[in-house]
Design an enzyme around this catalytic site. Structure first.
Site, PDB file in Angstrom:
ATOM      1  N   LYS A   1      25.433  -3.594  -0.597  1.00 27.71           N
ATOM      2  CA  LYS A   1      26.907  -3.524  -0.648  1.00 27.71           C
ATOM      3  C   LYS A   1      27.460  -2.757   0.553  1.00 27.71           C
ATOM      4  CE  LYS A   1      26.387  -2.807  -5.610  1.00 27.71           C
ATOM      5  NZ  LYS A   1      26.469  -1.719  -6.584  1.00 27.71           N
TER       6      LYS A   1
ATOM      7  N   HIS B   1       4.579   5.770  11.688  1.00 31.24           N
ATOM      8  CA  HIS B   1       4.115   5.606  10.296  1.00 31.24           C
ATOM      9  C   HIS B   1       3.178   6.788  10.007  1.00 31.24           C
ATOM     10  CE1 HIS B   1       3.001   3.971   6.543  1.00 31.24           C
ATOM     11  NE2 HIS B   1       2.721   2.733   6.874  1.00 31.24           N
TER      12      HIS B   1
ATOM     13  N   ARG C   1       0.796  -1.225   0.000  1.00 29.31           N
ATOM     14  CA  ARG C   1       0.000   0.000   0.000  1.00 29.31           C
ATOM     15  C   ARG C   1       0.833   1.282   0.000  1.00 29.31           C
ATOM     16  NH1 ARG C   1      -2.761  -3.829   1.683  1.00 29.31           N
ATOM     17  NH2 ARG C   1      -0.793  -4.317   2.658  1.00 29.31           N
ATOM     18  N   THR C   2       1.773   1.363   0.922  1.00 33.39           N
ATOM     19  CA  THR C   2       2.439   2.652   1.108  1.00 33.39           C
ATOM     20  C   THR C   2       3.254   3.016  -0.135  1.00 33.39           C
ATOM     21  OG1 THR C   2       2.565   2.063   3.434  1.00 33.39           O
ATOM     22  CG2 THR C   2       3.815   3.988   2.744  1.00 33.39           C
TER      23      THR C   2
ATOM     24  N   ARG D   1      10.986   3.852   3.654  1.00 31.13           N
ATOM     25  CA  ARG D   1      10.637   2.867   4.684  1.00 31.13           C
ATOM     26  C   ARG D   1      11.902   2.106   5.047  1.00 31.13           C
ATOM     27  NH1 ARG D   1       5.574  -1.115   4.641  1.00 31.13           N
ATOM     28  NH2 ARG D   1       4.653   0.867   5.242  1.00 31.13           N
TER      29      ARG D   1
HETATM   30  N1   CP Z   1      -0.428  -0.028   5.785  1.00 29.85           N
HETATM   31  C1   CP Z   1       0.802  -0.292   5.278  1.00 29.85           C
HETATM   32  O1   CP Z   1       1.818   0.299   5.678  1.00 29.85           O
HETATM   33  O2   CP Z   1       0.801  -1.274   4.328  1.00 29.85           O
HETATM   34  P1   CP Z   1       2.088  -1.750   3.516  1.00 29.85           P
HETATM   35  O3   CP Z   1       3.016  -2.407   4.513  1.00 29.85           O
HETATM   36  O4   CP Z   1       1.592  -2.677   2.464  1.00 29.85           O
HETATM   37  O5   CP Z   1       2.736  -0.513   2.941  1.00 29.85           O
END
Ligand code: CP
Length: 307
Positions: free
Chosen positions: A80, A129, A51-52, A101
């Site tokens: 590396k 998040h 999603r993100t 992320r």
């Molecule tokens: N909600 C969320 O962070 O989903 P993903 O891990 O798929 O990005």
């Protein structure tokens, strides 16, 4: 230049403006089709995501911009041994904004300290998040018409769940918010959330392990996955993974006006039989995630709202 590393990086007023923009985007999508022409977003994902990452890419494409990036540490020079600080110096030459992320808490902050482009924290370990939180706020505001005066039940892995930590941090700034924190004892919210956020701000909350008892009190039920990737020990994961399963029988205990959110992905914690319940809002939440990220990209790039 601004970054988004923590939901508290934006004031309540700024979040309200961002959600207003996201709502305008929702209702007038074609108007925004070229506002980021020529701009590029880099998505730097050292941890898996559906999603993100894809919603950031969808958001930038819907604004007329382009996307580049990597979807795993293994497919980047991190494999590396390249540091986050060096990586972001490179990315600053390739893109106008980036979303990162990383499994290590604080990695996006390190990136921001070495970046000449805005950095968005797309999830750092079990920490924060913030763009999921903006998505959650837009979903709640759209469903209930307000962000104040409600009882929010957070259920599942409250210890490692970064979406939970960010959402609590964000919601305590609104009046008359009450929390019921539903988890097994091993997965309770971290001490710093309990002491420095909830108790320090005099927020009404209770910790519970029984979902059935909490259901009738809730305006919002925020379900979360027990995250296998955060456990050190497989035995503990197996013991705890199905500690809560929301099904039709449990939904009968809830108000007709309650909504169920989940940041997704889900495993077993919401039975698929709940998906058809009108109160199941987790797939609508995914769509709001695109509008909110469009609004965030525009805000951080200081793009004017079109007439
Ligand atoms: N909600 C969320 O962070 O989903 P993903 O891990 O798929 O990005």
């Amino acid at each position: 230049m601004r970054h988004l590393l923590n939901p508290l990086d934006f004031s309540v007023e700024e979040i309200s403006q961002l959600l207003d923009l996201a709502s305008d985007i929702e209702h007038h999508l074609p108007k925004y089709a070229h506002v980021c022409d020529g701009k590029k977003i880099a998505t730097l994902f050292y941890e898996p995501s559906t999603r993100t990452r894809l919603s950031f890419e969808s958001a930038m494409l819907s604004l007329g911009g382009s996307v580049l990036g990597f979807s795993s540490a293994d497919s980047s020079s991190a494999a590396k041994g390249e540091s986050v600080a060096d990586t972001i110096r490179m990315i600053s030459c390739y893109a106008d904004i980036c979303a990162m992320r990383h499994p290590k808490e604080g990695a996006p902050l390190v990136a921001a300290n070495h970046s000449s482009i805005p950095v968005i924290n797309a999830g750092d370990g079990g920490h924060q998040h913030p763009t999921q939180t903006l998505t959650d706020l837009m979903t709640i505001r759209s469903l209930l018409g307000r962000l104040n005066g409600m009882t929010v039940g957070l259920c599942g892995d409250l210890k490692f769940g970064r979406t939970v930590h960010s959402l609590i941090n964000a919601l305590v700034r609104y009046p008359d918010i009450r929390f019921i924190l539903i988890s097994p004892p091993e997965l309770r919210v971290p001490e710093y959330i309990r002491e420095d956020v909830l108790k320090a701000k005099n927020i009404e909350f209770k910790e519970a392990d029984n979902l059935d008892e909490a259901m009738p009190e809730l305006d919002i039920l925020y379900m979360t996955r027990v995250q296998r990737e955060r456990f050190f020990n497989e035995e503990d994961y197996i013991r705890l993974k199905d500690c809560y399963i929301l099904d039709k029988a449990k939904m009968k205990l809830a108000r007709e006006t309650m909504f169920v959110l989940h940041p997704l992905p889900r495993v077993n914690e919401i039975s698929v039989e709940v998906d058809s319940d009108p109160r199941a809002a987790y797939f609508r939440q995914v769509q709001y995630g695109v509008y909110v990220r469009m609004a965030l990209i525009m805000t951080l790039l200081e793009v004017e709202k079109p007439c």
